[in-house]
Design a protein around this motif. Structure first.
Motif, PDB file in Angstrom:
ATOM      1  N   GLY A 164      21.703 -40.624  38.134  1.00 53.59           N
ATOM      2  CA  GLY A 164      21.030 -39.381  38.507  1.00 53.59           C
ATOM      3  C   GLY A 164      19.633 -39.606  39.054  1.00 53.59           C
ATOM      4  O   GLY A 164      19.223 -38.976  40.036  1.00 53.59           O
ATOM      5  N   GLY A 165      18.869 -40.524  38.431  1.00 59.46           N
ATOM      6  CA  GLY A 165      17.518 -40.798  38.912  1.00 59.46           C
ATOM      7  C   GLY A 165      17.507 -41.401  40.294  1.00 59.46           C
ATOM      8  O   GLY A 165      16.680 -41.048  41.144  1.00 59.46           O
ATOM      9  N   ALA A 188      13.471 -30.068  40.316  1.00 57.30           N
ATOM     10  CA  ALA A 188      13.816 -31.394  40.853  1.00 57.30           C
ATOM     11  C   ALA A 188      14.048 -32.451  39.788  1.00 57.30           C
ATOM     12  O   ALA A 188      14.637 -33.497  40.075  1.00 57.30           O
ATOM     13  CB  ALA A 188      12.714 -31.863  41.805  1.00 57.30           C
ATOM     14  N   VAL A 189      13.601 -32.214  38.545  1.00 61.22           N
ATOM     15  CA  VAL A 189      13.779 -33.227  37.501  1.00 61.22           C
ATOM     16  C   VAL A 189      14.521 -32.689  36.281  1.00 61.22           C
ATOM     17  O   VAL A 189      14.661 -33.393  35.284  1.00 61.22           O
ATOM     18  CB  VAL A 189      12.409 -33.802  37.053  1.00 61.22           C
ATOM     19  CG1 VAL A 189      11.729 -34.539  38.200  1.00 61.22           C
ATOM     20  CG2 VAL A 189      11.501 -32.712  36.515  1.00 61.22           C
ATOM     21  N   VAL A 194      14.453 -38.066  30.086  1.00 54.64           N
ATOM     22  CA  VAL A 194      12.998 -37.944  29.947  1.00 54.64           C
ATOM     23  C   VAL A 194      12.263 -39.084  30.650  1.00 54.64           C
ATOM     24  O   VAL A 194      11.288 -38.862  31.372  1.00 54.64           O
ATOM     25  CB  VAL A 194      12.614 -37.905  28.450  1.00 54.64           C
ATOM     26  CG1 VAL A 194      11.090 -37.928  28.296  1.00 54.64           C
ATOM     27  CG2 VAL A 194      13.183 -36.666  27.784  1.00 54.64           C
ATOM     28  N   SER A 195      12.710 -40.335  30.461  1.00 56.59           N
ATOM     29  CA  SER A 195      12.019 -41.472  31.072  1.00 56.59           C
ATOM     30  C   SER A 195      12.126 -41.423  32.596  1.00 56.59           C
ATOM     31  O   SER A 195      11.174 -41.765  33.316  1.00 56.59           O
ATOM     32  CB  SER A 195      12.596 -42.790  30.549  1.00 56.59           C
ATOM     33  OG  SER A 195      13.980 -42.883  30.858  1.00 56.59           O
ATOM     34  N   ASN A 202       5.795 -39.106  38.688  1.00 59.29           N
ATOM     35  CA  ASN A 202       4.773 -40.034  39.174  1.00 59.29           C
ATOM     36  C   ASN A 202       4.998 -40.390  40.640  1.00 59.29           C
ATOM     37  O   ASN A 202       4.038 -40.529  41.416  1.00 59.29           O
ATOM     38  CB  ASN A 202       4.762 -41.310  38.327  1.00 59.29           C
ATOM     39  CG  ASN A 202       4.234 -41.073  36.928  1.00 59.29           C
ATOM     40  OD1 ASN A 202       3.430 -40.163  36.710  1.00 59.29           O
ATOM     41  ND2 ASN A 202       4.678 -41.870  35.973  1.00 59.29           N
ATOM     42  N   LEU A 203       6.269 -40.523  41.029  1.00 62.35           N
ATOM     43  CA  LEU A 203       6.601 -40.798  42.425  1.00 62.35           C
ATOM     44  C   LEU A 203       6.156 -39.646  43.322  1.00 62.35           C
ATOM     45  O   LEU A 203       5.542 -39.870  44.383  1.00 62.35           O
ATOM     46  CB  LEU A 203       8.107 -41.023  42.567  1.00 62.35           C
ATOM     47  CG  LEU A 203       8.639 -41.169  44.000  1.00 62.35           C
ATOM     48  CD1 LEU A 203       8.056 -42.415  44.666  1.00 62.35           C
ATOM     49  CD2 LEU A 203      10.166 -41.241  43.996  1.00 62.35           C
ATOM     50  N   LEU A 204       6.422 -38.416  42.910  1.00 61.79           N
ATOM     51  CA  LEU A 204       6.019 -37.249  43.703  1.00 61.79           C
ATOM     52  C   LEU A 204       4.496 -37.181  43.845  1.00 61.79           C
ATOM     53  O   LEU A 204       3.972 -36.854  44.918  1.00 61.79           O
ATOM     54  CB  LEU A 204       6.548 -35.968  43.055  1.00 61.79           C
ATOM     55  CG  LEU A 204       8.061 -35.746  43.117  1.00 61.79           C
ATOM     56  CD1 LEU A 204       8.464 -34.536  42.277  1.00 61.79           C
ATOM     57  CD2 LEU A 204       8.530 -35.565  44.554  1.00 61.79           C
TER      58      LEU A 204
END
Length: 338
Positions: A164-165, A188-189, A194-195, A202-204
């Motif tokens: 999924g990530g 979006a998340v 959670v991780s 952080n990427l966004l």
């Protein structure tokens, strides 16, 4: 002060609903968005929060024209400084600006075509909006894949091969490939562990700094919203009931509905105990909203005025707006900064 990118003015959206028991009657019109207005500035993250069914996703889809609004305006400032109503654009003019506004969808499993390779998924917006050579497309796809943390060797694979990530990283790369100025992130998340959520958030943030992107971040997870947002708009039954910078909204809310939402945010310190506000009664029916303030049937602070007169969104502080008759008088509880 940052330049205005978007100005949403009195946006309304109606759905036609037909009951199975009254098939012979005309459909009933249900107003899902009612007079939504706000400004969005370049480089900021504006979060939209609220309960399920409050109109968050509908608002995001109307802005990007994933569905047509019933009325209102979405005034967009082009790079040339021209103001255009994004909702009325047609033909070549719409196609020219369509690449500037993109969306990341909630479900990373259903939003990617299983019949397309990762390369095809990411490059599709380029082929639709630009006339580029094969070498130029290859270069841009490789660059955006690396920026979003995807191994270049993944480009030949298909979505079923990824978690999924990783799928959400592919969706982010697809939304970024045309170098948009605005991205609407619709939960979006929410479908991620959670991780993985932390990695994507952080990427966004990193991509926002690198590429000067503006976000509308739709979410029900207030812990994430508190950390990613510059401003927050709280929606209830199709209306914005509070709009403010993130820090004052979380520490000193001015609307009872916001206070109730914040009481559900878990405290990171196990030694702290806080009182959870349980809203009594049922969520109002959009097809038959209550009179006066739509929140009054579940509000602990309601008076007779609340049942008779609907409050308007009014300024009660610096960049702080609330739709409550007693916004400046109530002593509401917020949460500590995480």
């Amino acid at each position: 002060m940052a330049k205005q990118l978007l100005n949403v003015v009195n946006l309304n959206k109606d759905f036609q609903v037909k009951s199975d028991k009254t098939w012979f009657r005309k459909p009933t019109s249900v107003r899902v968005l009612s007079g939504v207005s706000f400004e969005l500035f370049e480089g900021e993250t504006l979060s939209i929060v609220g309960e399920s069914g409050c109109g968050k996703t509908t608002l995001g889809r109307c802005i990007v024209r994933g569905m047509n609004a019933t009325s209102g305006q979405v005034l967009y400032q082009t790079e040339a400084g021209e103001e255009v109503d994004f909702l009325t654009l047609k033909g070549k003019e719409f196609k020219r600006l369509r690449k500037d506004v993109q969306m990341i969808f909630q479900d990373p499993y259903s939003s990617l075509s299983p019949r397309m390779s990762v390369y095809d998924i990411i490059s599709e917006p380029l082929l639709a909006n630009f006339k580029l050579s094969k070498e130029e497309v290859d270069e841009k796809v490789t660059d955006i894949a690396q920026k979003t943390g995807l191994n270049v060797s993944y480009l030949k694979r298909y979505p079923h091969a990824f978690s999924g990530g990783q799928r959400q990283r592919i969706a982010i790369a697809r939304s970024l490939i045309s170098r948009p100025r605005l991205i609407v992130c619709d939960e979006a998340v929410s479908a991620l562990d959670v991780s993985i959520k932390a990695q994507i958030i952080n990427l966004l943030k990193d991509l926002q700094q690198q590429l000067q992107i503006t976000y509308i971040f739709i979410s029900h997870d207030l812990s994430i919203v508190q950390n990613i947002s510059d401003r927050v708009a709280v929606m209830h039954l199709g209306k914005i009931v509070e709009l403010a910078p993130a820090e004052p909204l979380f520490s000193l809310p001015k609307h009872p509905y916001t206070e109730a939402l914040l009481s559900a945010v878990p405290e990171p310190d196990p030694r702290l105990r806080k009182e959870r506000i349980i809203l009594e009664g049922e969520v109002p029916n959009p097809a038959n909203p209550p009179s006066g303030c739509h929140f009054h049937p579940r509000c602990a602070y309601k008076t007779d005025l609340c049942t008779r007169q609907e409050p308007q969104l009014q300024q009660i502080g610096e960049q702080h707006y609330a739709a409550c008759h007693y916004a400046g008088e109530l002593n509401l509880k917020g949460v500590a900064r995480l």
